[in-house]
Design a protein around this motif. Structure first.
Motif, short mmCIF file in Angstrom:
data_model
loop_
_atom_site.label_atom_id
_atom_site.label_comp_id
_atom_site.label_asym_id
_atom_site.label_seq_id
_atom_site.Cartn_x
_atom_site.Cartn_y
_atom_site.Cartn_z
N GLU A 1 -9.81 -9.06 -1.93
CA GLU A 1 -9.87 -10.70 -2.61
C GLU A 1 -8.85 -11.11 -2.05
N ARG B 1 -6.90 0.33 -11.75
CA ARG B 1 -7.33 -0.73 -12.90
C ARG B 1 -9.41 -0.20 -13.35
N ASN C 1 -3.38 -9.14 -8.04
CA ASN C 1 -5.37 -8.24 -7.24
C ASN C 1 -5.13 -8.32 -6.39
N THR C 2 -6.64 -7.64 -5.66
CA THR C 2 -7.22 -6.42 -4.91
C THR C 2 -6.98 -7.03 -3.19
N CYS D 1 0.76 -1.04 -0.09
CA CYS D 1 0.06 -0.26 -0.06
C CYS D 1 1.02 1.45 -0.33
N LYS E 1 -9.73 -1.60 -0.92
CA LYS E 1 -9.78 -2.39 -1.12
C LYS E 1 -10.24 -3.00 -2.39
N GLY E 2 -10.30 -1.89 -2.82
CA GLY E 2 -10.43 -2.63 -4.84
C GLY E 2 -9.10 -2.01 -5.73
N ASP E 3 -9.08 -1.99 -6.91
CA ASP E 3 -7.88 -1.95 -7.22
C ASP E 3 -8.42 -0.49 -8.03
N GLN F 1 -1.87 -3.07 -4.21
CA GLN F 1 -2.70 -4.73 -4.46
C GLN F 1 -2.07 -5.49 -4.25
#
Length: 238
Positions: free
Chosen positions: A166, A195, A162-163, A133, A190-192, A145
């Motif tokens: 995930e 992306r 991956n996030t 992070c 927590k998300g990408d 990520q």
């Protein structure tokens, strides 16, 4: 190298050379890894890699058996190595602060096996994972990520990105935490994020240029760079 303070020998923070023959009660020793490749097909796998160290003292500190887990040779020298190389480049591009200095928080872990060990002492993990992070000064926000892979013999593939969400789901399944796993504080998304930004622009391809086993350079995508991942320290013993 070993950490003498773990054995109660002294309180010195300095690492010491392993005596080669002693069986240490609270850490692995060289003797645990003797003939590990022909017997178990594993070698010494860094958690925090030497290549990510910023100076000589930090490089030296990675060569301690508390920073090592048994890794299947083809995994250690294959997908995991490629991921470490990609992460190194990613941090240089994505994780610089306002003073143009790399600043990232990284955690690496090993999911232990039930009964697969070296000499009935050192756990050979089933799976290894790592996540980073950092604050992206160009995007003015935190990005994160993760990567993980099974510690097993493999072909020459790459680890997918991956996030954090995930990663947390995967670790929950392994540890039965009921959704309690959290590696980073809430400000780490927590998300990408990157992306999602690329999806808006209709361009989600990895624009990294590969040279041998490492990322040689990364080409800008409409002002952004695609991320990968990174590392720190965790060791598993029975």
């Amino acid at each position: 190298m070993i950490e003498p303070q773990l054995n109660g020998e002294n309180n010195s923070p300095e690492m010491q050379k392993d005596s080669k023959e002693i069986e240490y009660q609270k850490q692995a020793g060289d003797n645990d890894y003797k003939n590990s490749i022909p017997i178990k097909g594993v070698n010494r796998g860094h958690l925090f890699p030497c290549s990510h160290a910023h100076d000589l003292d930090t490089q030296k500190s990675t060569f301690t058996l508390t920073n090592i887990v048994p890794q299947v040779v083809s995994f250690n020298n294959g997908r995991w190595k490629k991921m470490e190389c990609k992460v190194q480049t990613t941090l240089k591009l994505n994780c610089k602060d306002a003073n143009d200095q790399i600043k990232a928080y990284v955690v690496t872990g090993a999911v232990p096996s039930n009964n697969n060990t070296l000499k009935n002492r050192v756990n050979i993990p089933d799976l290894m994972w790592t996540a980073y992070c950092c604050y992206n000064n160009n995007l003015k926000q935190w990005v994160a990520q993760a990567h993980w892979g099974e510690n097993q013999k493999e072909d020459n593939k790459t680890l997918p990105s991956n996030t954090l969400a995930e990663l947390y789901d995967m670790l929950d399944r392994h540890y039965g935490g009921g959704g309690d796993v959290q590696v980073f504080p809430d400000q780490c998304p927590k998300g990408d994020i990157l992306r999602e930004l690329l999806l808006k622009d209709g361009d989600v391809h990895d624009h990294s240029v590969y040279y041998n086993d490492c990322v040689y350079s990364s080409v800008g995508v409409k002002g952004y760079y695609l991320p990968v991942v990174l590392v720190s320290v965790l060791v598993m013993m029975m």
